[in-house]
Design a protein around this motif. Sequence first.
Motif, PDB file in Angstrom:
ATOM      1  N   VAL A 142       7.423  25.808  15.048  1.00  0.00           N
ATOM      2  CA  VAL A 142       8.061  24.153  14.658  1.00  0.00           C
ATOM      3  C   VAL A 142       8.635  24.353  13.643  1.00  0.00           C
ATOM      4  N   LYS A 143      10.176  23.856  13.621  1.00  0.00           N
ATOM      5  CA  LYS A 143      11.183  23.919  12.568  1.00  0.00           C
ATOM      6  C   LYS A 143      10.515  22.457  11.660  1.00  0.00           C
ATOM      7  N   LEU A 144      10.390  22.967  10.429  1.00  0.00           N
ATOM      8  CA  LEU A 144      10.545  22.638   9.119  1.00  0.00           C
ATOM      9  C   LEU A 144      10.981  23.359   8.067  1.00  0.00           C
ATOM     10  N   CYS A 145      11.654  21.512   7.822  1.00  0.00           N
ATOM     11  CA  CYS A 145      12.139  22.073   6.357  1.00  0.00           C
ATOM     12  C   CYS A 145      11.211  22.367   5.026  1.00  0.00           C
ATOM     13  N   PRO A 146      10.904  23.178   4.271  1.00  0.00           N
ATOM     14  CA  PRO A 146       9.663  23.396   3.272  1.00  0.00           C
ATOM     15  C   PRO A 146      10.155  22.224   2.368  1.00  0.00           C
ATOM     16  N   THR A 147      11.039  21.464   2.009  1.00  0.00           N
ATOM     17  CA  THR A 147      11.518  21.268   0.950  1.00  0.00           C
ATOM     18  C   THR A 147      11.186  19.608   0.615  1.00  0.00           C
ATOM     19  N   ILE A 148      10.860  19.011   2.664  1.00  0.00           N
ATOM     20  CA  ILE A 148      10.429  18.168   2.525  1.00  0.00           C
ATOM     21  C   ILE A 148       9.877  16.971   1.876  1.00  0.00           C
ATOM     22  N   LYS A 149       9.464  16.011   1.676  1.00  0.00           N
ATOM     23  CA  LYS A 149       8.049  15.771   0.096  1.00  0.00           C
ATOM     24  C   LYS A 149       8.391  14.649   1.320  1.00  0.00           C
ATOM     25  N   PRO A 150       6.995  14.535   1.201  1.00  0.00           N
ATOM     26  CA  PRO A 150       6.067  13.557   2.076  1.00  0.00           C
ATOM     27  C   PRO A 150       5.535  12.539   1.658  1.00  0.00           C
ATOM     28  N   LEU A 151       5.524  11.801   2.427  1.00  0.00           N
ATOM     29  CA  LEU A 151       4.896  10.389   1.766  1.00  0.00           C
ATOM     30  C   LEU A 151       4.199  10.217   1.238  1.00  0.00           C
ATOM     31  N   ALA A 152       3.375  10.392   0.220  1.00  0.00           N
ATOM     32  CA  ALA A 152       2.168  10.108  -0.402  1.00  0.00           C
ATOM     33  C   ALA A 152       1.786   8.820  -0.081  1.00  0.00           C
ATOM     34  N   ILE A 153       0.469   8.780   0.331  1.00  0.00           N
ATOM     35  CA  ILE A 153       0.138   7.449   0.548  1.00  0.00           C
ATOM     36  C   ILE A 153      -1.369   7.541   0.607  1.00  0.00           C
ATOM     37  N   LYS A 154      -1.887   6.590  -0.406  1.00  0.00           N
ATOM     38  CA  LYS A 154      -3.719   6.335  -0.755  1.00  0.00           C
ATOM     39  C   LYS A 154      -4.040   5.637  -0.762  1.00  0.00           C
ATOM     40  N   ALA A 155      -5.136   5.791  -0.015  1.00  0.00           N
ATOM     41  CA  ALA A 155      -6.186   4.374   0.303  1.00  0.00           C
ATOM     42  C   ALA A 155      -6.793   3.787  -0.593  1.00  0.00           C
ATOM     43  N   VAL A 156      -6.437   2.676  -0.707  1.00  0.00           N
ATOM     44  CA  VAL A 156      -6.810   2.065  -2.453  1.00  0.00           C
ATOM     45  C   VAL A 156      -7.887   0.744  -1.877  1.00  0.00           C
ATOM     46  N   GLY A 157      -7.759   0.502  -0.536  1.00  0.00           N
ATOM     47  CA  GLY A 157      -9.149  -0.493   0.114  1.00  0.00           C
ATOM     48  C   GLY A 157      -8.066  -1.975  -0.011  1.00  0.00           C
ATOM     49  N   ARG A 158      -8.573  -3.067   0.415  1.00  0.00           N
ATOM     50  CA  ARG A 158      -8.035  -4.500   0.039  1.00  0.00           C
ATOM     51  C   ARG A 158      -8.478  -4.939  -0.696  1.00  0.00           C
ATOM     52  N   GLN A 159      -9.801  -5.765  -1.076  1.00  0.00           N
ATOM     53  CA  GLN A 159     -10.115  -5.498  -2.191  1.00  0.00           C
ATOM     54  C   GLN A 159     -10.968  -6.008  -2.302  1.00  0.00           C
ATOM     55  N   SER A 160     -12.170  -6.379  -3.498  1.00  0.00           N
ATOM     56  CA  SER A 160     -13.999  -6.241  -3.238  1.00  0.00           C
ATOM     57  C   SER A 160     -14.515  -7.085  -3.109  1.00  0.00           C
ATOM     58  N   ARG A 161     -15.336  -7.111  -1.830  1.00  0.00           N
ATOM     59  CA  ARG A 161     -16.376  -7.986  -1.823  1.00  0.00           C
ATOM     60  C   ARG A 161     -17.522  -8.576  -2.848  1.00  0.00           C
ATOM     61  N   GLN A 162     -17.311  -7.701  -3.706  1.00  0.00           N
ATOM     62  CA  GLN A 162     -18.477  -7.208  -4.477  1.00  0.00           C
ATOM     63  C   GLN A 162     -18.819  -8.641  -5.395  1.00  0.00           C
ATOM     64  N   MET A 163     -19.917  -9.615  -4.822  1.00  0.00           N
ATOM     65  CA  MET A 163     -20.120 -10.720  -5.201  1.00  0.00           C
ATOM     66  C   MET A 163     -21.078 -11.270  -6.602  1.00  0.00           C
TER      67      MET A 163
END
Length: 424
Positions: free
Chosen positions: A318-339
């Motif tokens: 598999v060809k790849l460029c090791p300096t490629i900058k991966p997109l950093a995705i962070k799951a943060v949730g959508r909102q709080s359901r806490q009552m």
Amino acid sequence: MQNSVFVLDTNKQPLSPCRPSVARKLLRDGKAAVYRRFPFTLILKRAVEVSEPVQPVTVKVDPGSKTTGIALVQSGKVIFAAELTHRGQAIKDALESRRAIRRGRRQRNTRYRKPRFLNRTRPKGWLAPSLQSRVNNLQTWLVRFVKLCNVQAISMELVRFDTQLMQDAEVSGVEYQQGELAGYEVREYLLEKFNRKCCYCGKTDIPLEIEHITPKSRGGSNRVSNLCLACHPCNQRKGNQTATEFGFPSIQAQAKKPLKDASAVNSVRWAIWRMFDASGLPVEVGTGGRTKFNRTAQGYPKAHWIDAACVGASGQAVKLCPTIKPLAIKAVGRQSRQMCRPDKYGFPRTGAKESRVVKGFQTGDIVRAFVPSGKKQGMHTGRVSVRSTGSFNIGKVQGIGWKYCRILHRSDGYSFSSSALALG
Ligand SMILES: [Zn+2]
């Protein structure tokens, strides 16, 4: 080298992703518009004749407990890389705090709520919410990629090692096999079995050597039952002694015990596999040993997305460029359901949030605000935190009027590396 930019035609059907330079030109010439910021996607303004069929893309995944590596491969080349950080601990903390509040409520002399009778069973394949979120995150992103490019196959790392391959190879001549696939499978097996620690001093995060419990010079074999892991100093100190003579009689017994149901070590990975399989796309699976072997053989550094690219038989070349900058995705949730929201000491203090949308914005949207005058004069770009007063926070800057804000990307449960905005 940057991640490729996804391109959709006028009917929102995926075309081949293009290089960022091409994307800039399309935007400059007014031939395309920005469809999505994360991952960066363009939509063409006019219908185009596509002369050749769009090349298929494989989504390759290396599921990790905290971070999952993702690589999109087209014609044997990585065109897009991402690293997805899961919420795991945050979910666990939220559920624990809710549980504590409920328990407290039952004991106080307020609204009484009896504990329900425990007659519930967990359905087959049930995973703890923090683990299930890993499966769901990957499902979300698979669906997104399918909409953005011509995904025709999936490839994932399913198990850490292939017990079959280890049996067949009979593990003869460990030293010679270090460079071969079977050697990598043995190594992964031992790492799993001895918890990635030196068997003698218990140190972690150091280079570990495969070590003979009964030395070869004293008739010890190369079978897995005679192998363990040791750091270099321990290996040197042990020298020509057996583990028992060295003061560790329990190691031999531990090495002889087979790993219980080795293939089912990670139930989350199997849940991910089932989810992928249900998508109807062909799923290729690989082992952790194979991933490492492929990566080392091609001389690539260690990174989550590179591991993903090297998964399985298709990861051999598999060809790849090791300096490629991966997109950093962070799951943060959508909102709080806490009552009922606790303060920092865990005391229930305030009620639920009144409304999540303020003036058409919600917390987590990526916005750009141009403030023409005053203390906050200038351009502000980032994640917005909405306040019911209409005076928002953008990143660390507080008190930006909602009228100055323009949405770049609607909140979708994930946050992204801000450098990925540069092209737009
Ligand atoms: Zn040691």
